[in-house]
Design a protein around this motif. Structure first.
Motif, mmCIF file in Angstrom:
data_model
loop_
_atom_site.group_PDB
_atom_site.id
_atom_site.type_symbol
_atom_site.label_atom_id
_atom_site.label_comp_id
_atom_site.label_asym_id
_atom_site.label_seq_id
_atom_site.Cartn_x
_atom_site.Cartn_y
_atom_site.Cartn_z
ATOM 1 N N VAL A 78 0.733 -1.131 -0.051
ATOM 2 C CA VAL A 78 0.103 -0.012 -0.027
ATOM 3 C C VAL A 78 1.017 1.232 -0.055
ATOM 4 O O VAL A 78 0.786 2.173 -0.771
ATOM 5 N N ALA A 79 1.963 1.248 0.986
ATOM 6 C CA ALA A 79 2.908 2.186 0.834
ATOM 7 C C ALA A 79 4.364 1.792 0.964
ATOM 8 O O ALA A 79 4.605 0.691 1.569
ATOM 9 N N ILE A 80 5.281 2.407 0.123
ATOM 10 C CA ILE A 80 6.585 1.978 0.111
ATOM 11 C C ILE A 80 7.483 3.137 0.746
ATOM 12 O O ILE A 80 7.592 4.374 0.353
ATOM 13 N N LEU A 81 8.195 2.614 1.870
ATOM 14 C CA LEU A 81 9.189 3.704 2.432
ATOM 15 C C LEU A 81 10.597 3.682 1.738
ATOM 16 O O LEU A 81 11.013 2.566 1.200
ATOM 17 N N SER A 82 11.112 4.910 1.874
ATOM 18 C CA SER A 82 12.374 5.065 1.153
ATOM 19 C C SER A 82 13.350 5.821 2.040
ATOM 20 O O SER A 82 12.796 6.891 2.840
ATOM 21 N N ALA A 83 14.645 5.555 1.852
ATOM 22 C CA ALA A 83 15.632 6.379 2.893
ATOM 23 C C ALA A 83 16.652 6.441 2.031
ATOM 24 O O ALA A 83 17.125 5.557 1.296
ATOM 25 N N ALA A 84 17.608 7.582 2.095
ATOM 26 C CA ALA A 84 18.866 7.699 1.245
ATOM 27 C C ALA A 84 20.170 7.851 2.382
ATOM 28 O O ALA A 84 20.043 8.330 3.470
ATOM 29 N N ILE A 85 21.154 7.531 1.698
ATOM 30 C CA ILE A 85 22.298 7.637 2.488
ATOM 31 C C ILE A 85 22.616 9.134 2.596
ATOM 32 O O ILE A 85 22.543 10.051 1.569
ATOM 33 N N GLU A 86 23.029 9.622 3.641
ATOM 34 C CA GLU A 86 23.041 11.080 3.882
ATOM 35 C C GLU A 86 23.949 11.751 2.784
ATOM 36 O O GLU A 86 23.956 13.030 2.285
ATOM 37 N N GLN A 87 25.252 11.410 2.706
ATOM 38 C CA GLN A 87 26.410 11.691 2.077
ATOM 39 C C GLN A 87 25.789 11.877 0.367
ATOM 40 O O GLN A 87 26.080 12.766 -0.216
ATOM 41 N N ASN A 95 18.572 7.252 -4.595
ATOM 42 C CA ASN A 95 18.509 5.750 -4.238
ATOM 43 C C ASN A 95 17.871 4.879 -5.419
ATOM 44 O O ASN A 95 16.893 5.322 -5.877
ATOM 45 N N ASN A 96 18.448 3.772 -5.817
ATOM 46 C CA ASN A 96 17.807 2.726 -6.885
ATOM 47 C C ASN A 96 16.643 2.498 -6.418
ATOM 48 O O ASN A 96 15.455 2.234 -7.353
ATOM 49 N N ARG A 97 16.222 2.298 -5.136
ATOM 50 C CA ARG A 97 15.065 1.692 -4.567
ATOM 51 C C ARG A 97 13.885 2.720 -4.958
ATOM 52 O O ARG A 97 12.831 2.080 -4.990
ATOM 53 N N VAL A 98 14.327 3.946 -5.047
ATOM 54 C CA VAL A 98 13.207 4.981 -5.407
ATOM 55 C C VAL A 98 12.636 4.407 -6.664
ATOM 56 O O VAL A 98 11.327 4.499 -6.867
ATOM 57 N N TYR A 99 13.589 4.551 -7.807
ATOM 58 C CA TYR A 99 13.167 4.174 -9.131
ATOM 59 C C TYR A 99 12.202 2.946 -9.138
ATOM 60 O O TYR A 99 11.244 2.805 -9.947
ATOM 61 N N GLU A 100 12.799 1.930 -8.367
ATOM 62 C CA GLU A 100 12.235 0.563 -8.642
ATOM 63 C C GLU A 100 10.776 0.667 -8.015
ATOM 64 O O GLU A 100 9.866 -0.172 -8.712
ATOM 65 N N GLY A 101 10.560 1.077 -6.954
ATOM 66 C CA GLY A 101 9.213 1.176 -6.350
ATOM 67 C C GLY A 101 8.374 1.914 -7.156
ATOM 68 O O GLY A 101 6.952 1.489 -7.600
ATOM 69 N N MET A 102 8.804 3.013 -7.495
ATOM 70 C CA MET A 102 7.880 4.069 -8.366
ATOM 71 C C MET A 102 7.554 3.347 -9.868
ATOM 72 O O MET A 102 6.534 3.490 -10.144
ATOM 73 N N ALA A 103 8.467 2.851 -10.562
ATOM 74 C CA ALA A 103 8.319 1.943 -11.646
ATOM 75 C C ALA A 103 7.209 0.724 -11.419
ATOM 76 O O ALA A 103 6.423 0.555 -12.458
ATOM 77 N N GLY A 105 4.637 1.078 -10.001
ATOM 78 C CA GLY A 105 3.396 1.812 -9.625
ATOM 79 C C GLY A 105 2.975 1.755 -8.162
ATOM 80 O O GLY A 105 1.796 1.927 -7.636
ATOM 81 N N GLY A 106 4.264 2.008 -7.258
ATOM 82 C CA GLY A 106 4.006 2.095 -5.835
ATOM 83 C C GLY A 106 3.899 3.795 -5.356
ATOM 84 O O GLY A 106 4.228 4.572 -6.181
ATOM 85 N N VAL A 107 3.183 3.916 -4.079
ATOM 86 C CA VAL A 107 3.149 5.114 -3.637
ATOM 87 C C VAL A 107 4.366 5.124 -2.601
ATOM 88 O O VAL A 107 4.375 4.672 -1.624
ATOM 89 N N LEU A 108 5.380 6.030 -2.885
ATOM 90 C CA LEU A 108 6.729 6.065 -2.305
ATOM 91 C C LEU A 108 6.562 7.327 -1.377
ATOM 92 O O LEU A 108 6.416 8.453 -1.812
ATOM 93 N N LEU A 109 7.078 7.153 -0.312
ATOM 94 C CA LEU A 109 7.166 8.167 0.941
ATOM 95 C C LEU A 109 8.895 8.275 1.123
ATOM 96 O O LEU A 109 9.372 7.158 1.593
ATOM 97 N N HIS A 110 9.184 9.523 1.123
ATOM 98 C CA HIS A 110 10.464 9.672 1.228
ATOM 99 C C HIS A 110 10.579 10.878 2.083
ATOM 100 O O HIS A 110 9.794 11.801 2.027
ATOM 101 N N GLN A 111 11.779 11.166 3.001
ATOM 102 C CA GLN A 111 12.042 12.475 3.720
ATOM 103 C C GLN A 111 12.303 13.443 2.841
ATOM 104 O O GLN A 111 12.952 13.456 1.719
ATOM 105 N N ALA A 112 11.387 14.774 2.773
ATOM 106 C CA ALA A 112 11.930 15.704 2.037
ATOM 107 C C ALA A 112 13.365 16.182 1.833
ATOM 108 O O ALA A 112 13.951 16.272 2.760
ATOM 109 N N SER A 113 13.767 16.431 0.652
ATOM 110 C CA SER A 113 15.069 16.936 0.210
ATOM 111 C C SER A 113 15.230 17.375 -1.074
ATOM 112 O O SER A 113 14.379 17.336 -1.844
ATOM 113 N N GLU A 114 16.200 18.451 -1.231
ATOM 114 C CA GLU A 114 16.224 18.893 -2.649
ATOM 115 C C GLU A 114 16.522 18.261 -3.770
ATOM 116 O O GLU A 114 16.113 18.192 -4.888
#
Length: 265
Positions: A78-87, A95-103, A105-114
Motif C-alpha cells: 500500500v505504501a513504500i518507504l524510502s531512505a537515502a544515504i546522507e552523503q 537511491n535505486n530503490r526509489v526508481y524501482e518502487g515507483m516503476a 506503480g508504488g506510492v513512495l514516501l521519502h523524507q523531503a530533500s532538494e
C-alpha cells in the motif's frame, strides 16, 4: 507493476540494515513511526530483529529480497518507504530503490530533500514528509483509501499517484535515459579534447557493428532496451580514414565474472 495483485502489505521497506542505520540517520525513526500506524515489512541484509529498537513494534524482517521478486513485493504494498544515504543525498543522488518502487506503480514516501524535489513532483508522483508526524498522517490516509477500495478502484489520490509515479520513471529515469546522458557528456568531453588538440576527428571512431552486437547481448539479458538509437551514442566521424577502436578490448562493456554480467551495468 503486476496487474491483479492484491495490496496486502500495508507498509514495505527494502534496504539494508546494520551500518546503514548510521548512514541513513532518519531510517530508524521512520520505521518506528510507520510501525505505530500499521504493519511494516522489511527486506534486506544486516537487520537484527532482536535489536531493542524494534521491541514491541509491528515490524517483520524477511531477509534479502531477490531481484526477481521485487515487482511482486512492491505491487503488494500500500505504501513504500524510502531512505537515502546522507552523503549521497547531499550530492543530489537518488537511491535505486526509489526508481524501482515507483516503476512498479508504488506510492513512495521519502523524507523531503532538494535531491528528491529536483527529480520528482511532491504530491503528484510521490509523497515527501518533513516529520514523523507528517509521515504518520500520510500513511493513515493511504491506508484509509486502500480500505475504501471497491472492485479494485480507489476514489482517493493514491491511484493517480501510482500512475504518475510509474510514468515519471518510464519517461525520464530509465537506464536508457541515463546512458544517453552519459554518452552525450562523453562526446562533449571528446569534442573539447579534440578541439584543444586540433584533431579533425578527435579520438578513433567506434566500430558501430560491434557496438550493436554488444548491445543486443545486453538487451537479451534485460539490461537495456533493444530499440536503442546508436546514433545517439556513436555519431559518425567526419572522415572514414581513422582506424577503428575495438570495443572488444573495452573492459567496461566486456563481460566479467562467472555470471557473465556486463561490467557497465
Amino acid at each position: 507493476p503486476l496487474e491483479g495483485i492484491k495490496r496486502d502489505l500495508p507498509i514495505v521497506y527494502v534496504g539494508a540494515g546494520g551500518p546503514m542505520l548510521s548512514e541513513k540517520p532518519g531510517l530508524r525513526s521512520m520505521l518506528q513511526a510507520a510501525a505505530s500506524v500499521a504493519a511494516v515489512h522489511v527486506w534486506g541484509q544486516g537487520w537484527d530483529k532482536d535489536d531493542a529498537a524494534w521491541a514491541g513494534l509491528n515490524i517483520s524482517f524477511h531477509g534479502v529480497l531477490a531481484v526477481v521478486d521485487m515487482p511482486l513485493v512492491y505491487s503488494r504494498a500500500v505504501a513504500i518507504l524510502s531512505a537515502a544515504i546522507e552523503q549521497q543525498e547531499r550530492w543530489g543522488m537518488v537511491n535505486n530503490r526509489v526508481y524501482e518502487g515507483m516503476a512498479c506503480g508504488g506510492v513512495l514516501l521519502h523524507q523531503a530533500s532538494e535531491a528528491m524535489l529536483a527529480h520528482f513532483s511532491n504530491g503528484s508522483e510521490l509523497l515527501l514528509f518533513s516529520s514523523t508526524e507528517e509521515l504518520r498522517a500520510m500513511l493513515d490516509q493511504l491506508l484509509r483509501e486502500e480500505a475504501a477500495t471497491v472492485d479494485g478502484r480507489q476514489s482517493g489520490d493514491s491511484s493517480s499517484i501510482r500512475m504518475r509515479a510509474r510514468e515519471a520513471v518510464v519517461s525520464k529515469h530509465s537506464y536508457d535515459h541515463r546512458m544517453s546522458a552519459l554518452m552525450s557528456f562523453y562526446h562533449h568531453l571528446r569534442s573539447e579534447r579534440s578541439r584543444r588538440r586540433g584533431d579533425v576527428d578527435g579520438n578513433a571512431s567506434v566500430d558501430v557493428a560491434q557496438a550493436q552486437r554488444l548491445l543486443e547481448q545486453a538487451a537479451s539479458r534485460g539490461l537495456v532496451q533493444r530499440a536503442l538509437d546508436l546514433s545517439l551514442f556513436f555519431p559518425p566521424p567526419a572522415s572514414s580514414t581513422v582506424p577503428l577502436l575495438s570495443l572488444g578490448r573495452n573492459r567496461c562493456l566486456g563481460k566479467e565474472g562467472a555470471g557473465q554480467r556486463f561490467a557497465g551495468r
